[in-house]
Design an enzyme around this catalytic site. Structure first.
Site, PDB file in Angstrom:
ATOM      1  N   THR A   1     -20.508 -23.526  14.492  1.00  9.19           N
ATOM      2  CA  THR A   1     -20.751 -22.179  13.956  1.00  9.19           C
ATOM      3  C   THR A   1     -21.904 -21.556  14.732  1.00  9.19           C
ATOM      4  OG1 THR A   1     -22.536 -22.738  12.398  1.00  9.19           O
ATOM      5  CG2 THR A   1     -20.258 -23.013  11.618  1.00  9.19           C
ATOM      6  N   ASP A   2     -22.114 -20.281  14.528  1.00  7.82           N
ATOM      7  CA  ASP A   2     -23.365 -19.684  14.971  1.00  7.82           C
ATOM      8  C   ASP A   2     -24.374 -19.862  13.832  1.00  7.82           C
ATOM      9  OD1 ASP A   2     -25.336 -18.429  16.359  1.00  7.82           O
ATOM     10  OD2 ASP A   2     -24.128 -16.723  16.995  1.00  7.82           O
TER      11      ASP A   2
END
Ligand code: BGC
Length: 768
Positions: free
Chosen positions: A305-306
């Site tokens: 994920t970011d």
């Protein structure tokens, strides 16, 4: 060392041979053995990534120690498998990196039940962002302006070498977001607006870092992470992490190609787009993360994920009523690792419960952990969890710095040069005024992700980067150069007060004394959300400074250093020479000075359209021909594409002539050749650009698309033949059913020096 780097490692050959035979590789077998022994809690821990900051105890004098008690809880009790970011939020020397990561690895390998090494990831996005004394390169947008894949390759190689010198095996780069909106604050992190240019350079940046054979266990290679998948860079508002509307066929046609090329080049991991497309946060998009990335593209590496983006599905997007539900949505959409990055206890508890409740299938958890373990094996972390700074004598060496200079020098783009004002002869002894806020700013040359996240940290290291004023002073002789910034970024950007008027007066008076003014304007450093804009026009204070200096009546050379093209149309017509330096990095000031002095013949070309007006921000591959007009003569249209400077534009101190263009084809193959001659009296480089126009299509065709390019160096009087090889597939597009089709019909190929400076055209008919 060099011969070593090109050797396939034994592990890579083994993997290759076994996977060719369709049998599980030795790595696959090791992964399965390990996975079979792990508890659910240990598996969930592997899927967790934390930022290092909470584990750092600052000593108040620039040093730090690790909070080992807190670390043990995360790594030993919870089995956390990955960390990111830099201690103290500021770049650290290689020795410091080497030893604190070694300590983390010792805890992970000696003190946990399974002994699985950690994987540490850092954003080394233009060379060693967070490694003090490392080689910093121009930002990717400048690399794109070189139109020379060799620079992307070399930046990748050097970055990987210097990351391993710091004991870091995983880079959150390259950035392959399509730079199709100049307002977006992360424009400079990518390769500009063209999908093809981005594909060519993205591929090289992956291969440079991972090696030709993607043998990432090689001690001079690292794993890359392509970001931000997919469609991050064109939010409707132009502001970071705000909603976008992107038709699926548009995603495929323009945003996907660079990612596809980098995946084909073997990139090991992918980071997810923090934004929202058509009301769906991409972190919850099964269609993008599994349907497209896994099922269609066949990617089997790690998806991370970011920053904090699972939690955002709850807290920002209101898609999930609880953090736990947000985790369920993201993991089931296809995420393998969560950049949590702080509250790991909640994440680990929630994901464990979700698995126990069957809300996240065990098969999904196993699949994610399998990929993470595989990456750790492939990186050689089990055999050798650490690399040591002492084994990397070339860290930050002169040769690496030269490579950064060479990229900067080829990036600088001469946008305008009326009356051949440039180059300025240093021997002529002219009095030069260097003014503008970028004259003495290092941040303005390097941009964000330099020493610190927002890039301000470079100012604490003057030894790393010359300013434009310093470099111009050295080139033209200090006694010929007066430096008066006139405006500084420290001042509130839009306040007009007495102090500013005084400074403008001072700059204007100095301009009257000078023979020529070098006006250094653009942007201060920024990145991500803090770089959002309400107005793409150049800051009003700088605009006023420009007006005042121009009014002094002396020839002005505008040097732009900026992450995105700020509008200059209010005054640009009154300026004879304009030089775009983008964010050229620490060697950029010398490169600019060398271009001004003619020691370097500029050869950069714009990797984006430089807009002139806020309501005309189209890319070069817009719809309808530029000459299109309403058939009713009472309504006069502006062309749809009326920028300050077109995509692919860039002048030289020499001239090039194109001749003898010809096209041959056989079956699916098309070969286009053209002779290019240097008709001036200086050596120079030209970027020969090939565009195609689909004359009629079942969906409105783009007015043109870049299909190939080549940068060539020519001595005065020299001619070379450039040959482009295409297939009919290069002419295909995505139709409304999202199928890629090459439609029979008439095409026009254009060969040019920019997207509008077309020197030869060739017709082609694609048969059924
Ligand atoms: C950025 C990513 C970056 C990550 C880790 C995020 O805010 O969007 O590009 O890799 O932080 O630093």
């Amino acid at each position: 060392m060099n011969s070593l780097r090109h050797l396939l490692s034994a592990a890579a050959i083994g993997t290759l041979l076994l996977s060719c035979c369709g049998m599980p590789s030795e790595t696959d077998r090791r992964v399965e053995r390990l996975l079979g022994q792990m508890t659910l809690a240990e598996k969930v821990g592997q899927m967790a990534q934390l930022t290092i900051e909470p584990f750092i105890l600052a000593d108040g004098e620039g040093g730090f120690t690790l909070d080992t008690a807190l670390l043990r809880e995360a790594v030993v009790d919870y089995g956390v498998g990955s960390l990111l970011n830099v201690p103290l939020s500021e770049s650290q020397p290689a020795e410091v990196w080497g030893s604190f990561i070694a300590e983390l690895q010792r805890i992970a390998t000696d003190e946990t039940r399974m002994g699985i090494p950690l994987i540490y990831g850092v954003d080394q996005v233009h060379g060693g962002t967070y490694s003090l004394g490392s080689t910093l390169f121009p930002q990717q947008i400048a690399l794109a302006a070189t139109w020379n894949p060799a620079h992307a390759r070399r930046m990748g190689e050097i970055t990987a070498y210097e990351m391993r010198a710091c004991n870091i095996p995983w880079n959150f780069a390259p950035i392959l977001d399509l730079g199709a909106d100049p307002r977006f604050p992360r424009q400079y992190e990518g390769f500009g607006e063209d999908p093809y240019l981005g594909s060519v350079l993205g591929r090289e940046l992956v291969k440079g870092q991972e090696g030709d054979a993607n043998d990432v266990d090689h001690p001079e290679h690292v794993a890359t992470c392509l970001k931000h998948f997919l469609g991050y860079s064109v939010p409707a508002s132009g502001k970071d992490r705000t909603p976008a509307n992107i038709p699926w066929s548009t995603l495929l046609e323009y945003h996907l190609p660079a990612f596809r090329a980098a995946l084909d080049a073997g990139a090991r991991s992918v980071m997810v787009n923090s934004g929202i497309i058509d009301n769906c946060p991409v972190h919850a998009s099964h269609r993008i993360l599994t349907g497209l990335l896994r099922d269609e593209l066949g990617f089997d590496g790690v998806v991370v994920t970011d920053y904090e983006d699972l939690e955002k599905l709850h807290a920002r997007d209101r898609l999930a009523a609880t953090s736990k539900e947000a985790i369920r949505l993201g993991i089931n959409a296809g995420i393998d690792m969560a950049m949590i990055p702080i509250d790991y206890r909640g994440f680990c508890r929630d994901l464990r419960e979700l698995a126990e409740e069957g809300a996240v299938p065990m098969s999904r958890i196993d699949e994610a952990v399998r990929r993470i373990l595989k990456l750790k094996f492939e990186l050689g972390l089990f055999e050798r969890p650490n690399t040591r700074p002492a084994d990397y004598p070339l860290y930050g060496c002169d040769e690496h710095r030269q490579a950064s200079y060479a990229a900067a020098a080829e990036a600088i783009t001469l946008l305008k040069n009326d009356g051949a004002l440039l180059p300025l002869d240093p021997a002529a002894g002219k009095r030069i005024l260097v003014c503008g806020p970028n004259a003495e700013s290092r941040r303005a040359l390097c941009g964000g992700w330099t020493v610190t996240w927002q890039g301000h940290g470079i100012e604490r290291h003057p030894e790393l980067c010359k300013t434009l004023a310093e470099a111009i002073g050295e080139r033209f002789g200090a006694r010929n150069v007066e430096v008066i910034p006139g405006v500084s970024y420290q001042a509130h950007e839009s306040r007009y007060d007495t102090e500013h008027r005084d400074r403008f007066d001072e700059a204007a008076a100095a301009a009257r004394r000078a023979d020529v003014v070098v006006l250094c304007l653009g942007e201060n450093s920024y990145c991500e959300k803090p770089g959002d804009l309400n107005d793409l026009a150049l800051d009003p204070l700088q605009t006023e400074l420009a007006e005042r200096v121009i009014a002094a009546g002396k020839p002005v050379v505008l040097v732009l250093s900026e992450g995105r093209p700020r509008l200059i149309s209010k005054f640009s017509a009154k300026i004879p020479a304009i030089v775009q330096s983008y964010l050229p990095g620490p060697q950029g000031a010398d490169a600019v000075a060398d271009v001004l002095a003619g020691a370097v013949n500029p050869s950069g070309k714009l990797p984006y359209t430089y807009p002139a007006f806020p309501n005309s921000l189209s890319v070069y591959y817009h719809k309808y021909a530029d000459e299109q007009r309403n058939t009713d003569a009472t309504y006069k249209y502006e062309g749809d594409y009326n920028p300050e400077f077109v995509f692919g534009h860039g002048l030289s101190y020499t001239t090039f002539a194109y001749s003898g263009a010809k096209l041959t084809h056989e079956g699916d193959e098309i070969v286009i050749a053209v002779d290019v001659a240097n008709t001036g009296d200086r050596a120079g480089r030209e970027v020969v650009q090939l565009y195609s126009r689909d004359l009629y299509a079942s969906l409105i065709p783009d007015v043109k698309r870049l299909r190939r390019f080549e940068k060539i160096a020519l001595q005065p009087g020299e001619t070379r033949t450039v040959e482009f090889h295409l297939t009919t597939d290069d002419l295909a597009f995505y139709d409304l059913e999202n199928r890629r089709i090459a439609e029979p019909g008439d095409f026009l190929f254009e060969i040019g020096s920019s997207s509008s400076d077309i020197r030869a055209t060739l017709n082609y008919n694609l048969q059924k």
